[in-house]
Scaffold this active site. Structure first.
Site, PDB file in Angstrom:
ATOM      1  N   GLU A 175       0.827  -1.220   0.000  1.00 13.89           N
ATOM      2  CA  GLU A 175       0.000   0.000   0.000  1.00 13.89           C
ATOM      3  C   GLU A 175       0.853   1.259   0.000  1.00 13.89           C
ATOM      4  O   GLU A 175       0.496   2.265   0.611  1.00 13.89           O
ATOM      5  CB  GLU A 175      -0.908   0.015   1.247  1.00 13.89           C
ATOM      6  CG  GLU A 175      -2.344  -0.234   0.977  1.00 13.89           C
ATOM      7  CD  GLU A 175      -2.709  -0.080  -0.476  1.00 13.89           C
ATOM      8  OE1 GLU A 175      -2.915  -1.125  -1.103  1.00 13.89           O
ATOM      9  OE2 GLU A 175      -2.787   1.041  -0.983  1.00 13.89           O
TER      10      GLU A 175
HETATM   11  C1  LIG Z   1       2.529  -9.758   0.143  1.00 18.80           C
HETATM   12  C2  LIG Z   1       2.324  -8.619  -0.781  1.00 18.80           C
HETATM   13  C3  LIG Z   1       1.055  -8.249  -1.155  1.00 18.80           C
HETATM   14  C4  LIG Z   1       0.845  -7.212  -2.063  1.00 18.80           C
HETATM   15  N1  LIG Z   1      -0.416  -6.904  -2.486  1.00 18.80           N
HETATM   16  C5  LIG Z   1      -0.578  -6.064  -3.546  1.00 18.80           C
HETATM   17  C6  LIG Z   1      -1.850  -5.898  -4.181  1.00 18.80           C
HETATM   18  O1  LIG Z   1      -2.853  -6.463  -3.739  1.00 18.80           O
HETATM   19  N2  LIG Z   1      -1.927  -5.114  -5.276  1.00 18.80           N
HETATM   20  C7  LIG Z   1      -0.834  -4.478  -5.799  1.00 18.80           C
HETATM   21  O2  LIG Z   1      -0.963  -3.797  -6.815  1.00 18.80           O
HETATM   22  N3  LIG Z   1       0.380  -4.589  -5.219  1.00 18.80           N
HETATM   23  C8  LIG Z   1       0.533  -5.373  -4.114  1.00 18.80           C
HETATM   24  N4  LIG Z   1       1.773  -5.517  -3.524  1.00 18.80           N
HETATM   25  C9  LIG Z   1       2.898  -4.741  -4.041  1.00 18.80           C
HETATM   26  C10 LIG Z   1       3.333  -3.653  -3.077  1.00 18.80           C
HETATM   27  O3  LIG Z   1       2.384  -2.641  -2.988  1.00 18.80           O
HETATM   28  C11 LIG Z   1       4.721  -3.162  -3.564  1.00 18.80           C
HETATM   29  O4  LIG Z   1       5.636  -4.198  -3.283  1.00 18.80           O
HETATM   30  C12 LIG Z   1       5.133  -1.861  -2.915  1.00 18.80           C
HETATM   31  O5  LIG Z   1       4.312  -0.820  -3.323  1.00 18.80           O
HETATM   32  C13 LIG Z   1       6.576  -1.492  -3.230  1.00 18.80           C
HETATM   33  O6  LIG Z   1       6.883  -1.665  -4.584  1.00 18.80           O
HETATM   34  P1  LIG Z   1       8.185  -2.521  -4.987  1.00 18.80           P
HETATM   35  O7  LIG Z   1       8.106  -3.813  -4.269  1.00 18.80           O
HETATM   36  O8  LIG Z   1       8.283  -2.571  -6.454  1.00 18.80           O
HETATM   37  O9  LIG Z   1       9.385  -1.725  -4.405  1.00 18.80           O
HETATM   38  P2  LIG Z   1      10.192  -0.422  -5.091  1.00 18.80           P
HETATM   39  O10 LIG Z   1       9.164   0.475  -5.633  1.00 18.80           O
HETATM   40  O11 LIG Z   1      11.170  -1.021  -6.039  1.00 18.80           O
HETATM   41  O12 LIG Z   1      10.866   0.164  -3.850  1.00 18.80           O
HETATM   42  C14 LIG Z   1      12.080  -0.344  -3.271  1.00 18.80           C
HETATM   43  C15 LIG Z   1      12.528   0.600  -2.146  1.00 18.80           C
HETATM   44  O13 LIG Z   1      12.795   1.894  -2.672  1.00 18.80           O
HETATM   45  C16 LIG Z   1      12.000   2.886  -2.049  1.00 18.80           C
HETATM   46  N5  LIG Z   1      11.535   3.828  -3.060  1.00 18.80           N
HETATM   47  C17 LIG Z   1      11.018   3.559  -4.273  1.00 18.80           C
HETATM   48  N6  LIG Z   1      10.703   4.686  -4.918  1.00 18.80           N
HETATM   49  C18 LIG Z   1      11.012   5.699  -4.104  1.00 18.80           C
HETATM   50  C19 LIG Z   1      10.906   7.094  -4.198  1.00 18.80           C
HETATM   51  N7  LIG Z   1      10.391   7.704  -5.267  1.00 18.80           N
HETATM   52  N8  LIG Z   1      11.325   7.829  -3.158  1.00 18.80           N
HETATM   53  C20 LIG Z   1      11.829   7.246  -2.060  1.00 18.80           C
HETATM   54  N9  LIG Z   1      11.949   5.919  -1.906  1.00 18.80           N
HETATM   55  C21 LIG Z   1      11.553   5.147  -2.910  1.00 18.80           C
HETATM   56  C22 LIG Z   1      10.840   2.135  -1.409  1.00 18.80           C
HETATM   57  O14 LIG Z   1      10.345   2.806  -0.262  1.00 18.80           O
HETATM   58  C23 LIG Z   1      11.474   0.799  -1.060  1.00 18.80           C
HETATM   59  O15 LIG Z   1      12.091   0.877   0.191  1.00 18.80           O
HETATM   60  C24 LIG Z   1       1.970  -6.515  -2.577  1.00 18.80           C
HETATM   61  C25 LIG Z   1       3.271  -6.865  -2.175  1.00 18.80           C
HETATM   62  C26 LIG Z   1       3.449  -7.918  -1.312  1.00 18.80           C
HETATM   63  C27 LIG Z   1       4.861  -8.306  -0.950  1.00 18.80           C
END
Ligand SMILES: Cc1cc2nc3c(=O)[nH]c(=O)nc-3n(C[C@H](O)[C@H](O)[C@H](O)COP(=O)(O)OP(=O)(O)OC[C@H]3O[C@@H](n4cnc5c(N)ncnc54)[C@H](O)[C@@H]3O)c2cc1C
Length: 607
Positions: free
Chosen positions: A452
């Protein structure tokens, strides 16, 4: 059974929903009676709300909580045909959840909902999450999808889907994430091609989709962000689509299978009872929700609701972890009180004689009770923003909700995880052993800090968007709210000892805001570097304000001759919060004022 199980009746975690505390906050601290004539609230007088929460508490305690452990052990399983089976007992419990009207508690009666204000659903949500966070996500996501569809869907889509989704007969999901695209939604590649009949063919892959495939409902309705062919790049070219697993037939029942399939489910750290699916869309039939290229604002309805829902997960896990750690500390005997044996006739004293064990328990409890108050306040604010007849009051509620939502998400889930770890620590080695259940709470709590929108991204939303919005109107109103309370109560001698730390923390928050104004614009990295501490500074100040309001209520009751151990305990826990937790605001201020220079000094190759 563990070696020490003879010490306690059972090692399995238990849970009792804190209904009386919720009702105390709603009625006594926040004066719910003042809404008696407000439209939308008037159908839910306090006795009705209390009765609903009590029944809901029984349901989750008796039906949902006993499935928490089995859900963790069994997890969800995907068959070769892509179908996913939920853990034993989930299907029956979900059926009862739907039959009891719990999915549509705050749903629109026009679509089969119970029509209660949305705060009732949010407060019940805490109990659902404490009982079984993985299970709670199935109805939770459905409620969010219903809200987005109700706000932005066309009449035909609403007529076709909303009744079945509001009641929970069909479930909903939220599809944002793709393999290369998480936080940065501008990178979304899933494409939508108009078919000339009002529908679109959706093609692409979504990953990490919670409740993306399961056997609890006959149909699953996916809300999917995709890019219409030829749309502009970035977030301005994203649209929102409704894509059902099964296309409804002419009578609205289950028709043809749509071209969306579950490619796999993730093996993950926690929430094993909730399936986290890879969904492959292969020209699946979908329909636009809201306007083309305006998908993000439409999806934001679901995302904002989900952010509050995830905040509640943090509180829910913190509460159930506390209850079990406190029960353990009242039975487990180790060592002697530093002052000499408290119970010399016993082999050892209870864990509770040790100040450090009390510190851990009180840190969790002081958060839980204030966080519940903050939840009540903000959940009611959500209804105020929707229901109050006065446009100015609605706008003020909207400001508060927008400002505090990222704080709740980031702060509640950080504490949720930290508190689950603390509660685990109270059990010593047994906290690390699966059958005691504490390590499940730790694993389950971890995800809430990530999904989220990660907590770092919540902090950026707060500092980058919510603070400057409308010339800082929302944060100024927040300052005004707390300083108004302090001014109004400055002559109350009984309350005064409880207000000093709040006054100091409000000062820290104001200084931090000025620092951001002065330094954030001239170097945006300063804002980014300050954001996390700012979010926690604001969270602590808000929790401190909640304690001040609770204490004022307790003192008034005591003055009126009402005295109970629960009320007495509130004063002690409030004092603990003020003495040992609220002072952390000065550390946050010091850290954020250091700016970004050192943080950004190392070149990439030095990492
Ligand atoms: C169990 C689980 C359930 C989930 N359920 C859903 C769902 O129902 N629907 C859905 O769509 N998604 C879902 N997700 C996805 C989840 O919302 C994302 O994993 C999350 O938003 C982070 O995206 P990412 O994993 O690609 O990390 P990234 O976006 O690659 O981020 C990696 C790190 O970099 C930081 N970061 C990235 N961009 C920035 C920025 N601009 N400024 C500062 N810091 C930054 C982040 O805070 C994080 O620490 C789920 C994930 C999991 C693991």
């Amino acid at each position: 059974m563990a070696r020490f199980c003879f010490l306690l009746e059972t090692t399995m975690p238990t849970y009792k929903a804190p209904v009386s505390d919720t009702v105390f906050l709603l009625s006594d601290v926040f004066g719910y009676a003042r809404y008696a004539n407000a439209p939308g609230f008037s159908e839910a007088p306090l006795d009705v709300v209390e009765a609903v929460l009590s029944e809901g508490a029984k349901f989750v305690e008796q039906v949902v909580q006993p499935l928490n452990r089995i859900g963790d052990i069994e997890g969800c399983k995907r068959g070769d045909d892509g179908a996913v089976t939920t853990p034993k007992g989930f299907k029956e419990a979900y059926k009862r959840l739907v039959e009891g009207g719990w999915v549509g508690l705050s749903g629109d009666p026009a679509y089969g909902g119970q029509g209660l204000p949305s705060f009732v659903g949010a407060l019940f949500g805490e109990y659902e999450c404490s009982a079984n966070i993985a299970f709670s996500m199935y109805p939770g996501l459905t409620r969010g999808a219903v809200a987005a569809l109700a706000a932005h869907g066309g009449d035909e889509l609403k007529a076709r889907y909303l009744s079945k989704m509001t009641t929970g007969e069909w479930s909903g999901t939220m599809n944002l994430t793709e393999p290369h695209c998480g936080t940065d939604l501008g990178l979304i590649k899933t494409k939508a091609v108009p078919q000339g009949d009002g529908s679109y063919a959706i093609t692409g892959q979504k990953i990490f989709i919670s409740a993306g495939e399961h056997d609890l409902t006959d149909n699953i309705i996916h809300l999917v962000l995709a890019r219409i062919e030829g749309a502009p790049a970035g977030v301005k070219g994203i649209s929102l689509f409704l894509v059902p697993k099964f296309l409804p037939d002419a009578d609205g029942g289950i028709g043809e299978r749509n071209a969306v399939a579950c490619g796999s489910i993730e093996h993950k750290m926690g929430i094993h009872g909730n399936s986290t699916a890879v969904l492959n869309y292969d020209g699946a039939k979908g329909w636009l929700v809201g306007e083309a290229h305006r998908g993000l604002p439409a999806m934001f309805v679901m995302m904002n609701g989900a952010r509050l829902g995830v905040a509640v997960q943090g509180l829910g896990l913190s509460e159930v972890a506390y209850q079990n750690a406190a029960a353990y500390a009242k039975e487990r005997r180790q060592g002697r009180s530093l002052k000499g044996a408290a119970e010399p006739d016993k082999s050892a004293d209870l864990l509770l004689v040790h100040p450090d064990v009390r510190r851990m328990l009180l840190e969790i409890r002081a958060f839980n009770e204030a966080a519940r108050a903050l939840l009540v306040w903000i959940a009611v604010t959500q209804d105020e923003a929707r229901l109050l007849p006065d446009a100015k009051m609605r706008a003020a509620a909207e400001d508060r909700l927008g400002l505090v939502t990222p704080v709740l998400k980031g702060v509640f889930t950080d504490y949720g995880f930290a508190n689950a770890v603390k509660a685990q620590q109270v059990l010593g080695g047994h906290g690390y052993i699966a059958e005691w259940g504490m390590e499940q709470f730790v694993r389950d709590a971890r995800i809430a800090m990530i999904y989220e929108g990660t907590n770092g991204v919540q902090a950026l939303d707060l500092v980058g968007r919510k603070l400057p919005k409308d010339g800082g109107r929302a944060i100024m109103a927040f300052f005004g709210e707390i300083s108004g309370f302090l001014a109004a109560n400055k002559d109350d001698a009984a309350l005064a000892p409880y207000l000093g730390a709040l006054k100091a923390s409000l000062g820290h928050l104001q200084q931090a805001t000025l620092w951001l104004q002065a330094n954030g614009l001239k170097d945006p990295d300063n804002a980014g570097a300050a954001s996390y501490d700012y979010m926690h500074l604001m969270g602590l100040t808000a929790l401190g304000y909640m304690w001040a309001r609770i204490v004022k209520t307790v003192l008034a009751k005591q003055t009126a001759g009402e005295s109970t151990p629960d009320l007495d305990a509130k004063l002690v826990v409030a004092k603990f919060f003020n003495e040992r937790m609220l002072p952390e605001t000065s550390a946050h201020l010091a850290r954020l004022s250091a700016g970004a220079q050192t943080l950004m000094a190392l070149p990439a190759e030095a990492f």
